[in-house]
Design an enzyme around this catalytic site. Structure first.
Site, PDB file in Angstrom:
ATOM      1  N   GLY A  96      -3.622  16.162 -22.323  1.00  0.00           N
ATOM      2  CA  GLY A  96      -4.276  16.902 -22.952  1.00  0.00           C
ATOM      3  C   GLY A  96      -5.465  16.454 -24.136  1.00  0.00           C
ATOM      4  CG  HIS A 129       3.851  17.661 -15.328  1.00  0.00           C
ATOM      5  ND1 HIS A 129       3.028  18.924 -14.617  1.00  0.00           N
ATOM      6  CD2 HIS A 129       5.224  17.323 -14.747  1.00  0.00           C
ATOM      7  CE1 HIS A 129       3.808  19.209 -13.600  1.00  0.00           C
ATOM      8  NE2 HIS A 129       5.358  18.332 -13.415  1.00  0.00           N
ATOM      9  CD  GLU A 170      -1.057  11.683  -9.017  1.00  0.00           C
ATOM     10  OE1 GLU A 170      -0.873  10.389  -9.463  1.00  0.00           O
ATOM     11  OE2 GLU A 170      -1.442  12.427  -8.261  1.00  0.00           O
ATOM     12  CB  ALA A 200       0.462  17.036 -28.000  1.00  0.00           C
ATOM     13  CE  LYS A 234      -3.868  32.058 -29.826  1.00  0.00           C
ATOM     14  NZ  LYS A 234      -5.128  31.205 -30.604  1.00  0.00           N
ATOM     15  CG  ASN A 292      -8.041  30.151 -31.641  1.00  0.00           C
ATOM     16  OD1 ASN A 292      -8.137  29.856 -31.149  1.00  0.00           O
ATOM     17  ND2 ASN A 292      -8.462  30.094 -32.766  1.00  0.00           N
ATOM     18  N   GLY A 299     -13.653  23.442 -28.667  1.00  0.00           N
ATOM     19  CA  GLY A 299     -13.703  22.534 -27.305  1.00  0.00           C
ATOM     20  C   GLY A 299     -12.194  22.271 -26.710  1.00  0.00           C
TER      21      GLY A 299
END
Length: 610
Positions: A285, A308, A310, A359, A405, A442, A445
């Protein structure tokens, strides 16, 4: 023209100049003197040979005269002066007399003719060649060393399409002065007027020391004009030679909204990472991949990239292996789902990591509103699985990535992250592993963030969709967020929620306007459309509630929150029954539990000593 041809041309030219200067001097000093008298002949031969000798010695013939400046003029002065002094000595030796008036006039003519012959090419280039090329009139912001360097480079670069015509600088002592023949026309408040008065087509911001806030102020002034705005390359890129000073780049939204970066405590981070085994979940990510890049700088013995998807894991693996192919870091990939408790336990058992950065999470607010059960599976159960595996396998430090949040959450996503923080803090109370969470705003990008969406909307011609004109958010860059995660691991004593001082929040509508201007479009051309707030959204985000804040920073721009009451039994109940609840009931239960009023058992986390 080859170097030999060029050298021959200069020798012939200079010989003619030297002889002309000496004979004209003889005539001017005494018109009755015959041009072939002994003093004239001796002086001619002496100056001629001395001139060529010192020209070679001082590398006068190697200068590129289209770029001539004060340095080249000084060399001409030395060559001519040394030549005249040599002639004076030779006159005294051969004719026992020194003709000072003759030599003085010769020196003057010599300087004028040699200097003039060299600088005439630069004058020709500046006044004729540059005018025949179509060049964009350019305003340089910053008349310091960087701005002067930019101007000099543009003036001497015949291939550049930019020509500097004015400087802007807030130093009032430079106002109304000319630098390299270019006027300093005023401060930042004069940018719009300067663009109009000088028909400016391009603006170059050339102040490397600018803070983000100062750059934003300058850009807003530039945005009032129709000129294209660019910025000097990053200073480290110039120093390392990656790019040259005239390779300007566009101003990026990260330049305007990213805060001045937090420096890392290299020594403490190295102790945790260098030579150790590190595992990153969600390594494919936006945050996880950047955390992996930053960790690699500290040379861990092994870096386990767990994810998760590939394709994303493959991409970050190939990137890191290419970047660190000469190092001894072993990059290991694990395709796994954090919801799989047995797989998490098996991976921890196999690799025995020293540090875990968690993460992996679902982060998209509207999607989690529509799929609250998936937020429970990934953000709660997934966190619990990874945390238990870390505890069972004696991991030293566990760092969970959280979000602003999670403060007074109104969304499923925010509530799930708040409850995940409680799980991590609860684990810290019963484990030898140091469990901490890192909370920030936040990320500029990142996938799913508003900036890539706005860019796509601009590419399509608009309009940009903003939910509410008063909506504000905190922003940071991906590298900065990742550095905070890594720094938190080094600061961890156990149980903390680390929070970055995010500075001032940014209005989303202002962000949209800046992106439109950065793209070279007018706001009216693209347009901004307000669509209304989505389920679970808030007008503003908080990083800590009032009763969570420790006033003292534990590291520059980093705070640590207070541990609130942990509703661990209630979380266990949700995990047991969530699949039996409808989505509305599950949503209410998650948000309700995350927002329960703290009344008892509030304990303060020990501050980290620095």
């Amino acid at each position: 023209m080859t170097y030999r041809q060029r050298l021959s041309l200069f020798i012939i030219l200079d010989s003619c100049i030297v002889l002309t200067a000496i004979f004209i001097s003889g005539f001017l000093v005494n018109a009755s003197i015959h041009i072939l008298t002994l003093p004239i002949i001796v002086s001619s031969i002496a100056i001629l040979f001395s001139h060529h000798f010192f020209s070679v010695k001082l590398k006068l013939y190697k200068k590129a005269w289209e770029y001539a400046s004060v340095g080249e003029l000084l060399i001409i002065f030395k060559v001519v002066s040394y030549s005249i002094i040599s002639a004076m000595i030779i006159q005294q030796i051969l004719v026992q007399e020194t003709y000072l008036r003759l030599l003085a006039v010769t020196w003057t003519l010599h300087m004028l003719l040699i200097g003039g012959s060299r600088f005439v090419w630069r004058l020709y280039r500046d006044s004729i060649i540059n005018k025949t090329n179509e060049k964009n009139r350019t305003l340089i912001i910053g008349a310091g060393s960087a701005g002067t360097m930019v101007a000099r480079q543009l003036l001497k670069d015949n291939d550049s399409h930019l020509v500097p015509v004015a400087f802007i600088d807030d130093n009032v002592r430079k106002h109304h002065l000319d630098i390299l023949g270019i006027p300093v026309v005023g401060g930042v408040d004069r940018i719009a007027n300067a663009v109009t008065d000088h028909d400016i087509e391009n603006i170059i911001i050339s102040i490397p020391s600018l803070s983000k806030k100062e750059l934003n102020t300058i850009f807003l002034e530039c945005a009032k004009t129709k000129a294209k705005t660019k910025i000097l390359p990053l200073l480290e890129d110039l120093v390392t030679g990656k790019i040259s000073v005239n390779q300007f780049r566009d101003v990026q939204v990260e330049d305007l909204l990213g805060r001045d970066p937090v420096d890392m405590d290299i020594e403490s981070i190295s102790e945790d990472i260098t030579g150790n085994v590190v595992l990153v979940t969600g390594a494919g990510g936006s945050i996880g991949s950047e955390v992996s890049r930053q960790i690699s700088l500290f040379r861990p013995r092994q870096l386990i990239l767990l994810g998760h998807g590939e394709n994303s894991i493959y991409s970050i693996e190939m990137e890191l292996k290419e970047t660190y192919k000469e190092s001894e870091i072993e990059f290991i990939t694990e395709i796994a789902d954090v919801q799989d408790a047995e797989k998490m336990m098996a991976i921890m058992r196999a690799h025995q990591p020293d540090v875990v950065y968690h993460a992996a999470a679902h982060k998209h607010v509207p999607l989690m509103e529509r799929n609250p059960e998936e937020a429970v599976k990934n953000n709660l159960i997934g966190t619990l699985n990874v945390a238990k595996a870390a505890d069972w396998n004696n991991v030293t430090t566990f760092v969970m990535v959280s979000t602003d949040k999670a403060v007074n959450p109104t969304s499923v996503m925010g509530a799930s992250k708040k409850l995940a923080e409680m799980i991590v803090q609860g684990m810290d109370q019963t484990s030898d592993t140091k469990f901490v969470a890192v909370r920030f705003g936040n990320v500029l990008g990142s996938r799913g963030s508003v900036i890539p969406l706005f860019k796509k909307q601009i590419e399509k011609g608009g309009p940009i969709t903003v939910t509410h004109p008063d909506m504000v958010r905190y922003f940071m860059t991906i590298p900065e967020a990742s550095r905070l995660v890594i720094q938190a691991g080094a600061l961890a004593q156990g149980g903390e929620v680390f929070v970055l001082d995010m500075g001032d929040p940014v209005k989303i509508v202002d962000l949209a306007k800046n992106l439109i201007k950065l793209s070279g479009n007018a706001i009216d051309e693209i347009g901004i459309e307000f669509t209304g707030m989505r389920p679970g959204e808030k007008l503003f985000e908080e990083l800590l509630k009032d009763d969570e804040v420790h006033d003292q920073q534990v590291y520059p721009k980093i705070y640590v929150g207070k541990t609130a009451e942990l509703y661990l039994a209630e979380i266990d109940e949700i995990l047991l029954i969530y699949s039996n609840l409808d989505r509305n009931a599950l949503r209410e239960k998650l948000v309700g539990l995350a927002n329960q009023t703290i009344t008892t058992n509030q304990k303060s986390v020990m501050s980290v000593s620095m």
